[in-house]
Motif scaffolding. Sequence first.
Motif, PDB file in Angstrom:
ATOM      1  N   ILE A 389       1.028  -1.297  -0.037  1.00  0.00           N
ATOM      2  CA  ILE A 389      -0.137  -0.171  -0.055  1.00  0.00           C
ATOM      3  C   ILE A 389       0.893   1.247   0.051  1.00  0.00           C
ATOM      4  O   ILE A 389       1.803   1.275   0.677  1.00  0.00           O
ATOM      5  N   ALA A 391       0.403   5.568   0.105  1.00  0.00           N
ATOM      6  CA  ALA A 391      -0.605   6.610   0.299  1.00  0.00           C
ATOM      7  C   ALA A 391       0.116   7.996  -0.267  1.00  0.00           C
ATOM      8  O   ALA A 391       1.522   7.980   0.340  1.00  0.00           O
ATOM      9  N   ALA A 401      -4.518   6.945  -2.783  1.00  0.00           N
ATOM     10  CA  ALA A 401      -3.863   5.892  -2.463  1.00  0.00           C
ATOM     11  C   ALA A 401      -3.734   4.563  -3.450  1.00  0.00           C
ATOM     12  O   ALA A 401      -4.892   4.437  -4.175  1.00  0.00           O
ATOM     13  N   ILE A 403      -3.134   0.388  -3.871  1.00  0.00           N
ATOM     14  CA  ILE A 403      -3.009  -0.774  -3.118  1.00  0.00           C
ATOM     15  C   ILE A 403      -3.045  -2.132  -4.107  1.00  0.00           C
ATOM     16  O   ILE A 403      -3.745  -2.016  -4.897  1.00  0.00           O
ATOM     17  N   LEU A 411      -9.328  -2.988   1.286  1.00  0.00           N
ATOM     18  CA  LEU A 411      -8.755  -1.932   1.914  1.00  0.00           C
ATOM     19  C   LEU A 411      -9.026  -0.867   1.582  1.00  0.00           C
ATOM     20  O   LEU A 411      -8.942   0.415   2.076  1.00  0.00           O
ATOM     21  N   TRP A 415      -9.566   4.501   2.567  1.00  0.00           N
ATOM     22  CA  TRP A 415      -8.910   5.666   1.909  1.00  0.00           C
ATOM     23  C   TRP A 415      -9.925   6.504   1.133  1.00  0.00           C
ATOM     24  O   TRP A 415      -9.696   7.577   0.889  1.00  0.00           O
ATOM     25  N   ILE A 428      -6.271   8.513  10.640  1.00  0.00           N
ATOM     26  CA  ILE A 428      -6.112   7.146  10.470  1.00  0.00           C
ATOM     27  C   ILE A 428      -5.155   6.511  11.282  1.00  0.00           C
ATOM     28  O   ILE A 428      -5.494   5.346  11.786  1.00  0.00           O
ATOM     29  N   ASN A 442      -3.738  -0.951   6.463  1.00  0.00           N
ATOM     30  CA  ASN A 442      -4.061   0.665   6.361  1.00  0.00           C
ATOM     31  C   ASN A 442      -3.436   1.451   7.527  1.00  0.00           C
ATOM     32  O   ASN A 442      -2.875   2.689   7.551  1.00  0.00           O
TER      33      ASN A 442
END
Length: 472
Positions: A389, A391, A401, A403, A411, A415, A428, A442
């Motif tokens: 992942i 971001a 983001a 992934i 997931l 985001w 987060i 995450n």
Amino acid sequence: MQKIKTDILVIGAGSGGLSVAAGASQMGADVTLLEGHKMGGDCLNFGCVPSKALIASGKAAHGQADAAPFGVADVEPQIDYAAAKDHVREVIAQIEPMDSQERFEGFGVRVIREYGTFLSPTEVQAGEHVISARRVVIATGSSPLVPPIPGLDQVPYETNETIFDLRYKPEHLLIIGGGPIGMEMAQAHVRLGCKVTVIEGLKALGKDDPEAAAVVLDGLRAEGVEIAEDAMVSRIGGRAGEIEVETQDGRTFTGTHLLMAVGRKANIDRLNLEAAGIETTRAGIKVDESLRTTNRRVYAIGDVAGGLQFTHVAGYHAGIVIRSALFGLPSKAKTSHIPWATYTDPELAQVGLTEADARKQHGETLEIARFDYHHNDRAIAERRTTGFIKAMVVKGRPVGATIVGHQAGELINLWSLALANNLKMSQIAAMVSPYPTIGELNKRVAGAYFSPRLFENQMVKRVVRFVQRWIP
């Protein structure tokens, strides 16, 4: 001709149209819904639902053939391709009642099973009915794009509208198009015992982050999918059971079946939009930020509006239109928080800006926070350690983001929530995830963002030493 007056006329009973019809009717509007083909539209009958069902069949077969790492002997799966298609049919049948004519008539919607055609800016004809409405919502969706490749009209081929009716397993499936549909169908079929070749004119999964796409493509190649990139098709020949695809650089691919998966086109041909004063673009119907067309009484939503072509976008558009058409409130559609996912194994998901786009837009203010699957304990336990992942963060807030990995499509939800509500990375990081879960990834991305600030910051270290020395 029977004349009908209604508050809201919805043309098209796919995801977006059904959402508008159900919401508007239950809020008290008089609603008329037109559908000349199947209730539920492309998603239920030819797209999201059947494709994910077939992917599930492929996943079950792959699990039998790849169980040794878990202490279970590998076995060669006994695949019944026709039975897999029965599974697809059963899944559709189970969901169908939610989109049925009877259900929507129960909401009070007047359902007419005809295509709609504009007669004027204020009237639409559907069979023997002429309908005038205060507001019209065009939700006719899109269809497979079949380009005029020389020879294509001389051989049998499949699209997403026909592939799920195929009862006999293709010995060698050629897929023209390396986007999400092509790659999902490639992996499902190779896992169900077919030989598969994907032919892509540019780069496979070319609209996604290249680093993430490479993880998916490496996985598919490892399972036996042949992926030919930079292979622009110049001619198609042969016959049923022996189809030849030639590319501009001289390569030739031969297979038993052909699937066209090169993209989608907006369904506007039947609408007679000129009569309604509605302008179009190359992608579909021209709309403003409120999803209004050049005819202020008419909205266009979902695929036909020429933007992102996803079922969840059509549903989102429906909410925008209901707010505007029913309550007269200003409401604008955004795209910055819209996620998408490709349901290969590993999955690939994106929301907001990719790394490349974020660097162009934000330059040196951009920070990348990253966490790899192989550091997640649940992923290790399930041997799902491929992926990452990342971001894209600007001034403490995520702007995108990416992934790739197990359950990426699940997931990405967090985001999307973060972008929709302008959340900070600190919010987060404050989340507590149950251990051990894939979802913990995450939170660990947020931790990766703050770690340098905490563990490599000399001021923090001096404060800690002061506190430890002087505070009792």
